[in-house]
Design an enzyme around this catalytic site. Structure first.
Site, PDB file in Angstrom:
ATOM      1  N   GLY A   8       0.836  -1.204   0.000  1.00  0.00           N
ATOM      2  CA  GLY A   8       0.000   0.000   0.000  1.00  0.00           C
ATOM      3  C   GLY A   8       0.864   1.245   0.000  1.00  0.00           C
ATOM      4  O   GLY A   8       0.940   1.958   1.013  1.00  0.00           O
ATOM      5  N   TYR A   9       1.548   1.508  -1.113  1.00  0.00           N
ATOM      6  CA  TYR A   9       2.447   2.663  -1.200  1.00  0.00           C
ATOM      7  C   TYR A   9       1.792   3.828  -1.970  1.00  0.00           C
ATOM      8  O   TYR A   9       1.676   4.930  -1.482  1.00  0.00           O
ATOM      9  CB  TYR A   9       3.733   2.319  -1.978  1.00  0.00           C
ATOM     10  CG  TYR A   9       4.621   1.217  -1.437  1.00  0.00           C
ATOM     11  CD1 TYR A   9       4.509   0.752  -0.131  1.00  0.00           C
ATOM     12  CD2 TYR A   9       5.611   0.664  -2.248  1.00  0.00           C
ATOM     13  CE1 TYR A   9       5.358  -0.245   0.335  1.00  0.00           C
ATOM     14  CE2 TYR A   9       6.460  -0.330  -1.785  1.00  0.00           C
ATOM     15  CZ  TYR A   9       6.325  -0.781  -0.496  1.00  0.00           C
ATOM     16  OH  TYR A   9       7.162  -1.754  -0.039  1.00  0.00           O
ATOM     17  N   THR A  10       1.461   3.520  -3.234  1.00  0.00           N
ATOM     18  CA  THR A  10       1.081   4.589  -4.171  1.00  0.00           C
ATOM     19  C   THR A  10      -0.248   5.216  -3.790  1.00  0.00           C
ATOM     20  O   THR A  10      -1.168   4.519  -3.376  1.00  0.00           O
ATOM     21  CB  THR A  10       0.984   3.989  -5.594  1.00  0.00           C
ATOM     22  OG1 THR A  10       2.191   3.313  -5.869  1.00  0.00           O
ATOM     23  CG2 THR A  10       0.754   5.057  -6.636  1.00  0.00           C
ATOM     24  N   GLU A  61      12.966  -4.216  -4.287  1.00  0.00           N
ATOM     25  CA  GLU A  61      12.180  -3.969  -5.498  1.00  0.00           C
ATOM     26  C   GLU A  61      13.012  -3.215  -6.543  1.00  0.00           C
ATOM     27  O   GLU A  61      12.878  -3.448  -7.730  1.00  0.00           O
ATOM     28  CB  GLU A  61      10.926  -3.168  -5.117  1.00  0.00           C
ATOM     29  CG  GLU A  61       9.794  -3.333  -6.114  1.00  0.00           C
ATOM     30  CD  GLU A  61       8.503  -2.671  -5.638  1.00  0.00           C
ATOM     31  OE1 GLU A  61       8.490  -2.078  -4.541  1.00  0.00           O
ATOM     32  OE2 GLU A  61       7.522  -2.738  -6.400  1.00  0.00           O
ATOM     33  N   THR A  84      -1.977  -3.807  -5.805  1.00  0.00           N
ATOM     34  CA  THR A  84      -2.148  -5.049  -6.564  1.00  0.00           C
ATOM     35  C   THR A  84      -2.316  -6.236  -5.611  1.00  0.00           C
ATOM     36  O   THR A  84      -1.547  -6.379  -4.659  1.00  0.00           O
ATOM     37  CB  THR A  84      -0.932  -5.257  -7.489  1.00  0.00           C
ATOM     38  OG1 THR A  84      -0.798  -4.083  -8.286  1.00  0.00           O
ATOM     39  CG2 THR A  84      -1.109  -6.480  -8.377  1.00  0.00           C
TER      40      THR A  84
HETATM   41  C1  LIG Z   1       0.255  -2.684 -13.050  1.00  0.00           C
HETATM   42  C2  LIG Z   1       0.678  -1.848 -11.878  1.00  0.00           C
HETATM   43  C3  LIG Z   1       0.798  -2.420 -10.643  1.00  0.00           C
HETATM   44  C4  LIG Z   1       1.184  -1.648  -9.531  1.00  0.00           C
HETATM   45  N1  LIG Z   1       1.210  -2.236  -8.297  1.00  0.00           N
HETATM   46  C5  LIG Z   1       1.447  -1.476  -7.193  1.00  0.00           C
HETATM   47  C6  LIG Z   1       1.331  -2.011  -5.884  1.00  0.00           C
HETATM   48  O1  LIG Z   1       1.078  -3.209  -5.714  1.00  0.00           O
HETATM   49  N2  LIG Z   1       1.474  -1.184  -4.836  1.00  0.00           N
HETATM   50  C7  LIG Z   1       1.753   0.144  -4.988  1.00  0.00           C
HETATM   51  O2  LIG Z   1       1.857   0.849  -4.000  1.00  0.00           O
HETATM   52  N3  LIG Z   1       1.888   0.687  -6.230  1.00  0.00           N
HETATM   53  C8  LIG Z   1       1.730  -0.088  -7.326  1.00  0.00           C
HETATM   54  N4  LIG Z   1       1.812   0.464  -8.586  1.00  0.00           N
HETATM   55  C9  LIG Z   1       2.090   1.875  -8.707  1.00  0.00           C
HETATM   56  C10 LIG Z   1       3.445   2.191  -9.291  1.00  0.00           C
HETATM   57  O3  LIG Z   1       4.477   1.868  -8.410  1.00  0.00           O
HETATM   58  C11 LIG Z   1       3.388   3.679  -9.668  1.00  0.00           C
HETATM   59  O4  LIG Z   1       2.470   3.801 -10.733  1.00  0.00           O
HETATM   60  C12 LIG Z   1       4.726   4.222 -10.048  1.00  0.00           C
HETATM   61  O5  LIG Z   1       5.612   4.240  -8.952  1.00  0.00           O
HETATM   62  C13 LIG Z   1       4.589   5.647 -10.610  1.00  0.00           C
HETATM   63  O6  LIG Z   1       3.826   6.452  -9.772  1.00  0.00           O
HETATM   64  P1  LIG Z   1       2.596   7.286 -10.372  1.00  0.00           P
HETATM   65  O7  LIG Z   1       1.758   6.368 -11.196  1.00  0.00           O
HETATM   66  O8  LIG Z   1       1.929   7.974  -9.237  1.00  0.00           O
HETATM   67  O9  LIG Z   1       3.248   8.339 -11.344  1.00  0.00           O
HETATM   68  P2  LIG Z   1       3.909   9.726 -10.958  1.00  0.00           P
HETATM   69  O10 LIG Z   1       4.884   9.551  -9.857  1.00  0.00           O
HETATM   70  O11 LIG Z   1       2.824  10.733 -10.769  1.00  0.00           O
HETATM   71  O12 LIG Z   1       4.711  10.042 -12.282  1.00  0.00           O
HETATM   72  C14 LIG Z   1       4.101  10.618 -13.439  1.00  0.00           C
HETATM   73  C15 LIG Z   1       5.181  10.790 -14.503  1.00  0.00           C
HETATM   74  O13 LIG Z   1       6.236  11.626 -13.996  1.00  0.00           O
HETATM   75  C16 LIG Z   1       7.493  10.955 -14.089  1.00  0.00           C
HETATM   76  N5  LIG Z   1       8.285  11.218 -12.878  1.00  0.00           N
HETATM   77  C17 LIG Z   1       7.871  11.217 -11.595  1.00  0.00           C
HETATM   78  N6  LIG Z   1       8.880  11.479 -10.750  1.00  0.00           N
HETATM   79  C18 LIG Z   1       9.990  11.634 -11.520  1.00  0.00           C
HETATM   80  C19 LIG Z   1      11.355  11.921 -11.241  1.00  0.00           C
HETATM   81  N7  LIG Z   1      11.806  12.071  -9.980  1.00  0.00           N
HETATM   82  N8  LIG Z   1      12.212  12.019 -12.286  1.00  0.00           N
HETATM   83  C20 LIG Z   1      11.775  11.852 -13.568  1.00  0.00           C
HETATM   84  N9  LIG Z   1      10.490  11.591 -13.889  1.00  0.00           N
HETATM   85  C21 LIG Z   1       9.606  11.479 -12.882  1.00  0.00           C
HETATM   86  C22 LIG Z   1       7.144   9.468 -14.129  1.00  0.00           C
HETATM   87  O14 LIG Z   1       8.145   8.730 -14.799  1.00  0.00           O
HETATM   88  C23 LIG Z   1       5.835   9.469 -14.909  1.00  0.00           C
HETATM   89  O15 LIG Z   1       6.098   9.495 -16.293  1.00  0.00           O
HETATM   90  C24 LIG Z   1       1.469  -0.289  -9.702  1.00  0.00           C
HETATM   91  C25 LIG Z   1       1.372   0.300 -10.969  1.00  0.00           C
HETATM   92  C26 LIG Z   1       0.981  -0.455 -12.059  1.00  0.00           C
HETATM   93  C27 LIG Z   1       0.870   0.201 -13.401  1.00  0.00           C
END
Ligand SMILES: Cc1cc2nc3c(=O)[nH]c(=O)nc-3n(C[C@H](O)[C@H](O)[C@H](O)COP(=O)(O)OP(=O)(O)OC[C@H]3O[C@@H](n4cnc5c(N)ncnc54)[C@H](O)[C@@H]3O)c2cc1C
Length: 389
Positions: A126-128, A242, A160
């Site tokens: 439960g991170y995102t 991870e 997930t």
């Molecule tokens: C299929 C799937 C399963 C997942 N499962 C889990 C899970 O089990 N638990 C959980 O907690 N999360 C989960 N996630 C979430 C995943 O870890 C996040 O989607 C990911 O870390 C990106 O965060 P965000 O979607 O909030 O994008 P954001 O952080 O909002 O990023 C948006 C855009 O900005 C860019 N960006 C952001 N920060 C930076 C930086 N510092 N430098 C350069 N570019 C940057 C990113 O690359 C992206 O293009 C899952 C995601 C998917 C798609």
């Protein structure tokens, strides 16, 4: 690179044969079909069977506590992949269980760990949060002290496997005034508490994930992991695992890259398209593009650690469309659809590749990690360019 073949002892060869037989019995075509249909990446009957047979314990425990030897661990990983065992929920469970073992109170460890090893307890991440995931320390989900326990309010995106899990490894903010890395507290939160609501989300590749809402969820203090406001210390281990930031053992018995497992979908697609077009390849451009895709795939599969994670996901994104183009219009039909070229392998790769470059940290974030921590180029500077005065 070391291409040495490992000669198995008789005992290890017997272990491999038994693992292969066991997996063939429990991971049936029906299990794989159902898994594609639900997108769960988890099958409870399979998971419980693995627990009952001791395979979960073998994988969880270190060798000196009865876990697999290095050789058997490698055999087991490869056999699981060959059998297409639904794997995601066990992957999150094992990471969280290690943190519970290290930071949980003894009564919590006793409550949870034996059931993790039997397969009855699973755990998700439960991170995102809906407003941003890459920088997970900017957590808005609040945990507030209330008598002996806590009250939690907030929401988490992309949890997930939550619908198949009993606990979530939850990041909460317990001190909004503090600097962000000193404001976090980790909980192992039971998902059956009143106020927890799990809603499914399907991703473009058909996987199921969830948004989870926490509304006035009351939880006992025993579910806190580590110290209050010191959640970052608890998170570090699973995050490093991870991100592949843990040192590898140079014995050739582990994946070259992190997330190498996901590379399997790419090799399946390259093999399937090659099998389809190879008998009739008389067009130089087809041969060239197929060869280029195969070469790029091999290069990415041979790229180590954190670099490999970027190379794999980027290569999947790049060659997926090329493979579909080579296989022709029928490559747009998904797996198990009559008439699908290459049985939908490249179409699946095309839909899966974007996600493989997002979860567990996006490719952009990984590129920054390489620049900052490996190449020592310093922190990226996103401030607007200075204008001449
Ligand atoms: C299929 C799937 C399963 C997942 N499962 C889990 C899970 O089990 N638990 C959980 O907690 N999360 C989960 N996630 C979430 C995943 O870890 C996040 O989607 C990911 O870390 C990106 O965060 P965000 O979607 O909030 O994008 P954001 O952080 O909002 O990023 C948006 C855009 O900005 C860019 N960006 C952001 N920060 C930076 C930086 N510092 N430098 C350069 N570019 C940057 C990113 O690359 C992206 O293009 C899952 C995601 C998917 C798609």
């Amino acid at each position: 690179m070391d291409f040495t073949r490992v000669e198995l002892s008789d005992d290890d060869a017997a272990f491999q044969a038994e693992a292969r037989r066991f997996l063939a019995d429990i991971v049936t075509d029906e299990v794989r079909r159902r898994d594609r249909e639900t997108g769960d990446n988890f099958d409870e009957a399979v998971h419980l069977a693995l627990g009952a047979a001791g395979y979960l314990e073998g994988e969880y425990q270190p060798e000196d506590r009865g876990g697999f030897t290095r050789i058997r661990r490698r055999i087991w990983e490869l056999e699981k992949r060959r059998a297409h065992v639904p794997w995601v929920t066990w992957g999150t469970t094992i990471m969280v269980a290690r943190s519970v073992g290290a930071f949980g109170r003894p009564e919590l460890v006793a409550e949870v760990l034996p059931k993790v090893l039997s397969g009855h307890v699973r755990m998700c991440l439960g991170y995102t949060e809906p407003e941003g995931g890459s920088d997970i320390a900017t957590c808005k989900t609040r945990a507030v002290r209330d008598g002996d326990g806590w009250v939690i309010n907030g929401s988490k995106m992309f949890t997930t496997g939550a619908h198949n899990c009993q606990y979530t490894f939850l990041i909460t903010n317990t001190d909004p005034q503090a600097p962000k890395h000193k404001s976090l507290t980790m909980f192992l939160l039971p998902l059956d508490l009143p106020g927890v609501e799990i809603q499914g989300i399907r991703t473009i590749d058909g996987d199921r994930t969830n948004i989870v809402y926490y509304s006035d969820v009351r939880v006992d203090d025993k579910y806190v992991l580590g110290d209050v406001n010191n959640g970052w210390a608890v998170l570090r281990g699973p995050l490093d695992a991870e991100h592949g930031a843990v040192a590898g053992i140079p014995d050739g018995l582990q994946d070259i890259a992190i997330m190498a497992h996901q590379g399997g979908f790419m090799s399946a697609a390259v093999d399937a398209v090659a099998a389809q077009v190879a008998p009739t390849v008389d067009d130089g451009s087809v041969a060239y593009r197929l060869g280029r895709s195969a070469a790029r795939m091999e290069a990415s599969l041979s790229t180590p650690s954190i670099f490999g994670r970027v190379a794999l996901a980027q290569t999947m994104r790049d060659i997926g469309p090329d493979l579909m183009d080579i296989a022709g219009p029928a490559s747009m039909l998904p797996i198990e659809t009559p008439g699908a070229a290459d049985d939908g392998a490249s179409e699946y790769l095309y839909r899966f590749a974007p996600l493989a470059g997002i979860y567990g940290g996006t490719l952009e974030v990984f590129r920054n990690m390489i620049a900052q921590h490996v190449l020592a180029l310093g922190k990226p500077n996103y401030s607007p360019p200075r204008t001449a005065s």
